[in-house]
Design a protein around this motif. Structure first.
Motif, PDB file in Angstrom:
ATOM      1  N   ALA A   3       7.733  12.500  -1.538  1.00 52.22           N
ATOM      2  CA  ALA A   3       6.705  11.468  -1.388  1.00 52.22           C
ATOM      3  C   ALA A   3       7.254  10.265  -0.622  1.00 52.22           C
ATOM      4  CB  ALA A   3       6.193  11.033  -2.761  1.00 52.22           C
ATOM      5  N   LEU A   4       8.503   9.913  -0.878  1.00 50.72           N
ATOM      6  CA  LEU A   4       9.139   8.802  -0.157  1.00 50.72           C
ATOM      7  C   LEU A   4       9.179   9.092   1.337  1.00 50.72           C
ATOM      8  CD1 LEU A   4      10.848   6.176  -0.054  1.00 50.72           C
ATOM      9  CD2 LEU A   4      12.860   7.594  -0.501  1.00 50.72           C
ATOM     10  N   GLY A   5       9.589  10.309   1.689  1.00 50.68           N
ATOM     11  CA  GLY A   5       9.676  10.667   3.100  1.00 50.68           C
ATOM     12  C   GLY A   5       8.329  10.695   3.796  1.00 50.68           C
ATOM     13  N   ASP A   6       7.269  10.997   3.025  1.00 53.47           N
ATOM     14  CA  ASP A   6       5.918  11.096   3.607  1.00 53.47           C
ATOM     15  C   ASP A   6       5.119   9.799   3.503  1.00 53.47           C
ATOM     16  OD1 ASP A   6       6.482  13.730   4.117  1.00 53.47           O
ATOM     17  OD2 ASP A   6       5.377  14.518   2.394  1.00 53.47           O
ATOM     18  N   GLY A   7       5.721   8.758   2.932  1.00 54.27           N
ATOM     19  CA  GLY A   7       4.997   7.501   2.769  1.00 54.27           C
ATOM     20  C   GLY A   7       3.966   7.546   1.661  1.00 54.27           C
TER      21      GLY A   7
ATOM     22  N   GLN B 264       3.303  -5.040  -5.104  1.00 54.98           N
ATOM     23  CA  GLN B 264       3.274  -3.602  -4.888  1.00 54.98           C
ATOM     24  C   GLN B 264       3.584  -3.314  -3.425  1.00 54.98           C
ATOM     25  OE1 GLN B 264      -0.558  -1.030  -4.755  1.00 54.98           O
ATOM     26  NE2 GLN B 264       0.169  -0.829  -6.868  1.00 54.98           N
ATOM     27  N   VAL B 265       4.287  -2.198  -3.165  1.00 59.04           N
ATOM     28  CA  VAL B 265       4.639  -1.856  -1.792  1.00 59.04           C
ATOM     29  C   VAL B 265       4.738  -0.344  -1.666  1.00 59.04           C
ATOM     30  CG1 VAL B 265       7.150  -1.871  -2.115  1.00 59.04           C
ATOM     31  CG2 VAL B 265       6.186  -2.504   0.111  1.00 59.04           C
ATOM     32  N   ILE B 266       4.481   0.175  -0.466  1.00 54.77           N
ATOM     33  CA  ILE B 266       4.717   1.576  -0.173  1.00 54.77           C
ATOM     34  C   ILE B 266       6.186   1.729   0.203  1.00 54.77           C
ATOM     35  CG2 ILE B 266       4.096   3.552   1.257  1.00 54.77           C
ATOM     36  CD1 ILE B 266       1.850   2.574  -0.552  1.00 54.77           C
ATOM     37  N   ALA B 267       6.894   2.606  -0.508  1.00 52.48           N
ATOM     38  CA  ALA B 267       8.328   2.774  -0.268  1.00 52.48           C
ATOM     39  C   ALA B 267       8.579   3.410   1.094  1.00 52.48           C
ATOM     40  CB  ALA B 267       8.944   3.627  -1.374  1.00 52.48           C
TER      41      ALA B 267
ATOM     42  N   GLY C  14      15.967   7.767   6.677  1.00 47.47           N
ATOM     43  CA  GLY C  14      15.311   8.500   7.745  1.00 47.47           C
ATOM     44  C   GLY C  14      14.973   7.636   8.942  1.00 47.47           C
ATOM     45  N   GLY C  15      15.384   6.372   8.906  1.00 44.59           N
ATOM     46  CA  GLY C  15      15.193   5.483  10.046  1.00 44.59           C
ATOM     47  C   GLY C  15      14.031   4.525   9.931  1.00 44.59           C
ATOM     48  N   ASP C  16      13.293   4.573   8.815  1.00 45.33           N
ATOM     49  CA  ASP C  16      12.152   3.667   8.643  1.00 45.33           C
ATOM     50  C   ASP C  16      12.659   2.360   8.028  1.00 45.33           C
ATOM     51  OD1 ASP C  16       9.768   2.409   8.287  1.00 45.33           O
ATOM     52  OD2 ASP C  16       8.856   3.961   7.036  1.00 45.33           O
TER      53      ASP C  16
ATOM     54  N   HIS D 147      12.608  -3.460 -13.955  1.00 42.79           N
ATOM     55  CA  HIS D 147      11.764  -2.298 -14.192  1.00 42.79           C
ATOM     56  C   HIS D 147      10.656  -2.214 -13.142  1.00 42.79           C
ATOM     57  CE1 HIS D 147      13.628  -2.469 -18.211  1.00 42.79           C
ATOM     58  NE2 HIS D 147      13.365  -1.183 -18.249  1.00 42.79           N
ATOM     59  N   TYR D 148      10.342  -0.993 -12.762  1.00 40.19           N
ATOM     60  CA  TYR D 148       9.275  -0.751 -11.789  1.00 40.19           C
ATOM     61  C   TYR D 148       8.459   0.463 -12.215  1.00 40.19           C
ATOM     62  CZ  TYR D 148      11.910  -3.911  -8.764  1.00 40.19           C
ATOM     63  OH  TYR D 148      12.564  -5.003  -8.258  1.00 40.19           O
ATOM     64  N   TYR D 149       7.211   0.490 -11.743  1.00 42.12           N
ATOM     65  CA  TYR D 149       6.308   1.612 -11.977  1.00 42.12           C
ATOM     66  C   TYR D 149       6.086   2.303 -10.637  1.00 42.12           C
ATOM     67  CZ  TYR D 149       2.044   4.079 -13.518  1.00 42.12           C
ATOM     68  OH  TYR D 149       1.101   5.024 -13.830  1.00 42.12           O
ATOM     69  N   LEU D 150       6.450   3.577 -10.544  1.00 41.23           N
ATOM     70  CA  LEU D 150       6.348   4.330  -9.296  1.00 41.23           C
ATOM     71  C   LEU D 150       5.268   5.392  -9.427  1.00 41.23           C
ATOM     72  CD1 LEU D 150       9.249   3.050  -9.260  1.00 41.23           C
ATOM     73  CD2 LEU D 150       9.968   5.022  -7.922  1.00 41.23           C
ATOM     74  N   THR D 151       4.433   5.518  -8.411  1.00 40.40           N
ATOM     75  CA  THR D 151       3.382   6.534  -8.410  1.00 40.40           C
ATOM     76  C   THR D 151       3.372   7.273  -7.085  1.00 40.40           C
ATOM     77  OG1 THR D 151       1.742   4.896  -7.653  1.00 40.40           O
ATOM     78  CG2 THR D 151       1.877   5.298 -10.019  1.00 40.40           C
ATOM     79  N   TRP D 152       2.947   8.526  -7.135  1.00 42.31           N
ATOM     80  CA  TRP D 152       2.842   9.325  -5.914  1.00 42.31           C
ATOM     81  C   TRP D 152       1.806  10.424  -6.112  1.00 42.31           C
ATOM     82  CZ3 TRP D 152       6.574   9.333  -9.527  1.00 42.31           C
ATOM     83  CH2 TRP D 152       6.938  10.529 -10.119  1.00 42.31           C
ATOM     84  N   MET D 153       1.028  10.677  -5.079  1.00 39.22           N
ATOM     85  CA  MET D 153       0.029  11.734  -5.101  1.00 39.22           C
ATOM     86  C   MET D 153       0.646  13.010  -4.548  1.00 39.22           C
ATOM     87  SD  MET D 153      -2.691  10.381  -6.410  1.00 39.22           S
ATOM     88  CE  MET D 153      -3.935  11.616  -6.002  1.00 39.22           C
TER      89      MET D 153
END
Length: 212
Positions: free
Chosen positions: A119-123, A135-138, A143-145, A201-207
């Motif tokens: 999910a990190l690699g795909d945004g 909140q932010v998109i990791a 990978g160069g981002d 602490h952080y809350y991480l989510t991914w579809m």
């Protein structure tokens, strides 16, 4: 598929104590009636064999802290990457990847860490700090981002009530999990994980991907 929290191994009780301990409390013995004690009872009311898991997150945190101290000793990195407590910075994204690497190294969390790294690699990996309302998109810095992402402002909360309201529960009120050990965000259906990156602490989510 989902399973009850009683069979899980990723949120040992001591981590919950750390996350929700009152200022004057002891992480191992939260004050009766405190948010730490209340949330701990919700998570572990049916757990029978958690003792062996208590040290798991502590061990990860210790390893992670060592990595963080080594990284911060490099002054050049501090200037070019920003501060770890800035969730839009390259420093934070590197710390996030180190956390995922540690989770992947454990048999109990390896499957979840793999989905998070994908999910990190795909945004598709979102990081939220409800205490600061950020909140932010990791980004995949490896990978160069390295372009800093925009911080989105979200509603602020304290962690105990946020997790009680946000995580999916079964008909008995127990929090439930995916097969990879991740929790489920009630509103979106996304996979989720709550834990420490650095000292916060952080809350991480991914579809899931459309073809998974």
């Amino acid at each position: 598929m989902i399973s009850s929290i009683s069979s899980s191994r990723i949120w040992p009780q001591q981590v919950v104590f750390k996350a929700f301990n009152d200022t004057s409390g002891n992480p191992d013995n939260p004050t009766p009636g405190s948010s730490a004690a209340s949330l701990s009872r919700l998570f572990y009311s049916e757990a029978a064999d958690e003792d062996e898991d208590y040290g798991y997150e502590n061990e990860l945190s210790s390893q992670f802290g060592s990595i963080q101290r080594t990284a911060t000793e490099n002054s050049a990195d501090r200037y070019t990457d920003g501060a770890i407590d800035d969730i839009s910075s390259n420093a934070f994204m590197k710390a996030l990847q180190q956390k995922l690497d540690l989770l992947k190294a454990s048999e109990d969390t390896s499957a979840m860490a793999e989905t998070m790294q994908a999910a990190l690699g795909d945004g598709r990996l979102t990081v939220t700090d409800v205490v600061t309302g950020e909140q932010v998109i990791a980004r995949d810095v490896a990978g160069g981002d390295t372009t800093s992402g925009e911080i989105i402002q979200v509603a602020t909360s304290e962690w105990s009530s946020f997790l009680r309201d946000t995580l999916l529960r079964d008909s008995y009120g127990r929090f439930v999990r995916n097969q990879d050990s991740s929790h489920i965000d009630k509103a979106s259906g996304a996979s989720s994980y709550f834990g420490m990156i650095g000292e916060t602490h952080y809350y991480l989510t991914w579809m899931a991907t459309s073809n998974s």
